[in-house]
Design an enzyme around this catalytic site. Structure first.
Site, PDB file in Angstrom:
ATOM      1  N   GLU A  66      -6.833 -15.218  31.082  1.00 38.35           N
ATOM      2  CA  GLU A  66      -6.833 -14.868  29.654  1.00 38.35           C
ATOM      3  C   GLU A  66      -7.889 -13.822  29.273  1.00 38.35           C
ATOM      4  O   GLU A  66      -8.613 -13.993  28.302  1.00 38.35           O
ATOM      5  CB  GLU A  66      -7.001 -16.135  28.808  1.00 38.35           C
ATOM      6  CG  GLU A  66      -5.888 -17.135  29.057  1.00 38.35           C
ATOM      7  CD  GLU A  66      -6.090 -18.493  28.380  1.00 38.35           C
ATOM      8  OE1 GLU A  66      -7.034 -18.639  27.592  1.00 38.35           O
ATOM      9  OE2 GLU A  66      -5.300 -19.405  28.650  1.00 38.35           O
TER      10      GLU A  66
ATOM     11  N   ASN B 192      -3.908 -14.760  35.355  1.00 38.78           N
ATOM     12  CA  ASN B 192      -3.126 -15.720  34.562  1.00 38.78           C
ATOM     13  C   ASN B 192      -3.362 -15.496  33.065  1.00 38.78           C
ATOM     14  O   ASN B 192      -4.510 -15.347  32.633  1.00 38.78           O
ATOM     15  CB  ASN B 192      -3.600 -17.136  34.953  1.00 38.78           C
ATOM     16  CG  ASN B 192      -2.756 -18.246  34.359  1.00 38.78           C
ATOM     17  OD1 ASN B 192      -1.530 -18.234  34.464  1.00 38.78           O
ATOM     18  ND2 ASN B 192      -3.408 -19.218  33.729  1.00 38.78           N
TER      19      ASN B 192
ATOM     20  N   HIS C  61       3.512 -21.255  27.244  1.00 40.97           N
ATOM     21  CA  HIS C  61       3.417 -22.346  26.265  1.00 40.97           C
ATOM     22  C   HIS C  61       4.356 -21.947  25.130  1.00 40.97           C
ATOM     23  O   HIS C  61       3.974 -21.234  24.208  1.00 40.97           O
ATOM     24  CB  HIS C  61       1.970 -22.488  25.763  1.00 40.97           C
ATOM     25  CG  HIS C  61       1.027 -22.908  26.842  1.00 40.97           C
ATOM     26  ND1 HIS C  61       1.086 -24.156  27.407  1.00 40.97           N
ATOM     27  CD2 HIS C  61       0.038 -22.244  27.483  1.00 40.97           C
ATOM     28  CE1 HIS C  61       0.153 -24.254  28.340  1.00 40.97           C
ATOM     29  NE2 HIS C  61      -0.495 -23.106  28.405  1.00 40.97           N
TER      30      HIS C  61
ATOM     31  N   GLU D  10       2.150 -22.540  33.276  1.00 35.18           N
ATOM     32  CA  GLU D  10       1.691 -23.609  32.369  1.00 35.18           C
ATOM     33  C   GLU D  10       2.792 -23.988  31.379  1.00 35.18           C
ATOM     34  O   GLU D  10       2.536 -24.210  30.186  1.00 35.18           O
ATOM     35  CB  GLU D  10       0.438 -23.154  31.598  1.00 35.18           C
ATOM     36  CG  GLU D  10      -0.699 -22.708  32.484  1.00 35.18           C
ATOM     37  CD  GLU D  10      -2.003 -22.446  31.747  1.00 35.18           C
ATOM     38  OE1 GLU D  10      -2.115 -22.778  30.546  1.00 35.18           O
ATOM     39  OE2 GLU D  10      -2.919 -21.899  32.378  1.00 35.18           O
TER      40      GLU D  10
ATOM     41  N   ASP E 294       5.269 -25.499  28.851  1.00 31.50           N
ATOM     42  CA  ASP E 294       5.601 -26.656  28.014  1.00 31.50           C
ATOM     43  C   ASP E 294       6.410 -26.130  26.836  1.00 31.50           C
ATOM     44  O   ASP E 294       6.329 -24.947  26.489  1.00 31.50           O
ATOM     45  CB  ASP E 294       4.379 -27.489  27.573  1.00 31.50           C
ATOM     46  CG  ASP E 294       3.183 -26.684  27.108  1.00 31.50           C
ATOM     47  OD1 ASP E 294       3.373 -25.571  26.574  1.00 31.50           O
ATOM     48  OD2 ASP E 294       2.051 -27.166  27.265  1.00 31.50           O
TER      49      ASP E 294
HETATM   50  O1  9MR Z   1      -5.138 -28.548  29.097  1.00 26.86           O
HETATM   51  C1  9MR Z   1      -6.489 -28.120  29.095  1.00 26.86           C
HETATM   52  C2  9MR Z   1      -7.323 -28.987  28.163  1.00 26.86           C
HETATM   53  O2  9MR Z   1      -7.336 -30.331  28.625  1.00 26.86           O
HETATM   54  C3  9MR Z   1      -8.751 -28.447  28.106  1.00 26.86           C
HETATM   55  O3  9MR Z   1      -9.497 -29.171  27.139  1.00 26.86           O
HETATM   56  C4  9MR Z   1      -8.736 -26.950  27.753  1.00 26.86           C
HETATM   57  C5  9MR Z   1     -10.138 -26.350  27.819  1.00 26.86           C
HETATM   58  O4  9MR Z   1     -10.651 -26.389  29.124  1.00 26.86           O
HETATM   59  O5  9MR Z   1      -7.903 -26.232  28.633  1.00 26.86           O
HETATM   60  C6  9MR Z   1      -6.566 -26.671  28.650  1.00 26.86           C
HETATM   61  O6  9MR Z   1      -5.821 -25.875  29.545  1.00 26.86           O
HETATM   62  C7  9MR Z   1      -5.691 -24.494  29.199  1.00 26.86           C
HETATM   63  C8  9MR Z   1      -5.704 -23.689  30.476  1.00 26.86           C
HETATM   64  O7  9MR Z   1      -6.873 -23.978  31.199  1.00 26.86           O
HETATM   65  C9  9MR Z   1      -5.568 -22.213  30.203  1.00 26.86           C
HETATM   66  N1  9MR Z   1      -4.426 -21.915  29.394  1.00 26.86           N
HETATM   67  C10 9MR Z   1      -4.271 -22.712  28.178  1.00 26.86           C
HETATM   68  C11 9MR Z   1      -4.348 -24.201  28.508  1.00 26.86           C
HETATM   69  C12 9MR Z   1      -4.120 -25.042  27.259  1.00 26.86           C
HETATM   70  O8  9MR Z   1      -5.140 -24.821  26.349  1.00 26.86           O
END
Ligand code: 9MR
Length: 351
Positions: free
Chosen positions: A147, A197, A233, A261, A263
């Site tokens: 990101e 990613n 997402h 990722e 959903d």
């Molecule tokens: O699903 C993840 C959540 O449990 C964490 O609190 C958050 C921060 O670390 O990250 C979420 O996963 C993210 C991923 O690492 C990167 N892309 C977006 C995902 C959803 O926020």
């Protein structure tokens, strides 16, 4: 001795082995995965069984992020990561590791770090190489940089420019930190496939253009990048044409494409009175099917790294907590029972 109809024995009905049950991994022509967490693997046998049965790839959801692996300067903690890695080894699954460089999930010591550019480079390189070295031989691939691109103008996030969601790495290391992250990771594990990613490719053309240009530049320079993660997402209203265009454009780089990722939100507008009725479940199933079909029809076989959903069952999803809304985004319900979304996903994967 029980009475047995010989005709049944002959035709195979009596004592015949049950029909093999279809699973996501048994029908998919590429790896299918889920983001998992070690706490659920240890405490919930339903979760463990579903992950082990349905998937042949796992992504570490949180446990290999910076705040988990290096909570204090030069003090590494791989306890959560190791639980996922040994689960995967035991069940013969691929591990996609997530992530090395992100502007979020940073421990306080990094956010408060003060030092010259050499000191910043040192913590950056040491972190990447320590974590990659620890996982070497146990993971197939890494999200190296996550990101890095802004939603509004496609430029690199930079904490100097957009303090709220800018990158501390770009701020202290300059724009070429991305290339160096890939080089450092490659030095530490030359066998791992390395991914960039990001999210939003299916709704943000500016960001998509910028991402494609960036990875092409990296490739031209010989930077060791192997793939692109398209997070996806998405929601039940996601535009099909834009989704396909995004996959085409990303695949045009020649790199591996991982839907990393996935959903499918059923309540993107945050309706507080929403009821997750049959109509919504069926639209969600159609969207899961469509994603799998579009991936198969658009991304050339040799470039399909697979599809990974972000979590397993609805109760584990990040979406309700993060957006403070009701939602049911995953193929399994909160008790890990298959939903209509699962059946739609299965249909799409069989396509
Ligand atoms: O699903 C993840 C959540 O449990 C964490 O609190 C958050 C921060 O670390 O990250 C979420 O996963 C993210 C991923 O690492 C990167 N892309 C977006 C995902 C959803 O926020």
């Amino acid at each position: 001795m029980p009475l047995v109809c010989l005709a049944c024995v002959a035709c195979g009905k009596y004592g015949a082995p049950a029909q093999p049950v279809e699973t996501l991994k048994s029908v998919a022509p590429f790896p299918v995965g889920a983001a998992v967490n070690p706490y659920l693997l240890k405490t919930n046998s339903l979760y463990y069984a579903v992950v082990a049965t349905e998937y042949n790839s796992v992504t570490t959801e949180n446990v290999l992020k910076f705040n988990a692996t290096e909570p204090q300067l030069n003090q590494f903690d791989f306890s959560g990561g190791d639980t996922v890695l040994s689960f995967a080894a035991k069940n013969h699954m691929r591990v996609h590791a997530h992530n090395l460089v992100w502007h979020q999930a940073l421990p306080g010591w990094v956010l408060n770090f003060s030092g010259d550019s050499l000191a910043w480079e040192n913590i950056f390189k040491t972190h990447i190489q320590s974590v990659v070295a620890h996982c070497k031989g146990k993971v197939s691939s890494w999200d190296v940089v996550n990101e890095a691109i802004r939603d509004d103008d496609g430029k690199l996030r930079n904490k100097d420019v957009n303090p709220g969601d800018g990158s501390i790495w770009r701020q202290h290391l300059g724009p070429d930190y991305i290339a160096r992250a890939f080089q450092y990771a490659h030095e530490a594990d030359p066998g791992a496939l390395l991914f960039y990613n990001d999210y939003g490719q299916e709704w943000n053309g500016v960001k998509l253009d910028s991402m494609v240009a960036m990875v092409n530049r990296l490739k031209r320079r010989g930077i060791p990048i192997d793939g692109i993660g398209m997070q996806m997402h998405i929601g039940i209203n996601t535009n099909q044409a834009n989704m396909k265009i995004a996959m085409q454009r990303l695949a045009s780089t020649g790199l591996l494409i991982h839907i990393s990722e996935l959903d499918v939100s059923v309540n993107p507008s945050g309706d507080t009175n929403i009821v997750y009725n049959d109509a919504l479940q069926s639209r969600q199933a159609d969207m899961y099917q469509l994603v799998a079909q579009t991936y198969i029809s658009t991304v050339p076989k040799a470039q399909r790294y697979g599809i990974t959903t972000w979590n397993v069952g609805d109760a584990d999803s990040w979406i309700p907590h993060f957006y403070h809304r009701k939602d049911w985004p995953l193929p399994f319900d909160s008790l890990y029972r298959k939903k209509a979304a699962y059946e739609g996903y299965l249909r799409g994967l069989k396509n």
